[in-house]
Design a protein around this motif. Sequence first.
Motif, PDB file in Angstrom:
ATOM      1  N   ASN A  18     -41.497  18.590  18.846  1.00 21.21           N
ATOM      2  CA  ASN A  18     -41.047  17.170  18.457  1.00 21.21           C
ATOM      3  C   ASN A  18     -40.808  16.126  19.547  1.00 21.21           C
ATOM      4  O   ASN A  18     -41.228  15.008  19.322  1.00 21.21           O
ATOM      5  N   PHE A  77     -35.517  12.649  16.522  1.00 16.51           N
ATOM      6  CA  PHE A  77     -36.521  13.893  16.470  1.00 16.51           C
ATOM      7  C   PHE A  77     -35.774  15.093  16.416  1.00 16.51           C
ATOM      8  O   PHE A  77     -35.348  15.698  17.459  1.00 16.51           O
ATOM      9  N   GLY A 114     -38.954  15.360  12.160  1.00 16.08           N
ATOM     10  CA  GLY A 114     -39.072  16.259  12.960  1.00 16.08           C
ATOM     11  C   GLY A 114     -40.053  17.186  12.278  1.00 16.08           C
ATOM     12  O   GLY A 114     -40.535  17.051  11.483  1.00 16.08           O
TER      13      GLY A 114
END
Length: 187
Positions: A18, A77, A114
């Motif tokens: 991420n 994220f 993500g």
Amino acid sequence: MSVRILALVGSLRAGSHNRQLAEAAVQHAPEGVEIVIHEGLAEIPFYNEDIDVEGDVPAAAAKLREAAGSADAFLLFSPEYNGTVTAVLKNAIDWLSRPYGASGFAGKPVGVVGTAYGQFGGLWSQDEARKSVGIAGGVVVEDAKLSVPGSVVRFAELHPKDDAEVVEQLPLVLARIAEAVNAAPVA
């Protein structure tokens, strides 16, 4: 008008996919969009109203609030831990949601993206993050989504910045957030 998007990465792991996805956002941001990855989420204590005292807020939390104040929008994220949002990302949301009535997210567009190991790319955690940030006052941009599945295998030898789907989709997500900023009524 240039749009400044504050990126909050919900993983502290060195080599986090991420984090790499956030780096890809920096590299592939459309013209007029600046992505700033916030450093220091690991240093922010768990939210506790007893330590959220005006004039004595922990330095790392104050720095996060300051960064949020200079952002036009946010991009979260979100990896997925046990089917939900990570503690580090939820803690950042909690700190930015306070003080009550003065959320750092208030009226600002927020996108959530993500990658995760599973076949759905962290959809559950991203949905939880959207719910939480929306309650915290953010304007969730519902079509600013990207869930990249199979991260452990997919990004074993390939950085997300070089993944065809990421290169195609991430700039579209960023453009949607920028459009939401530009469409917001001037206060």
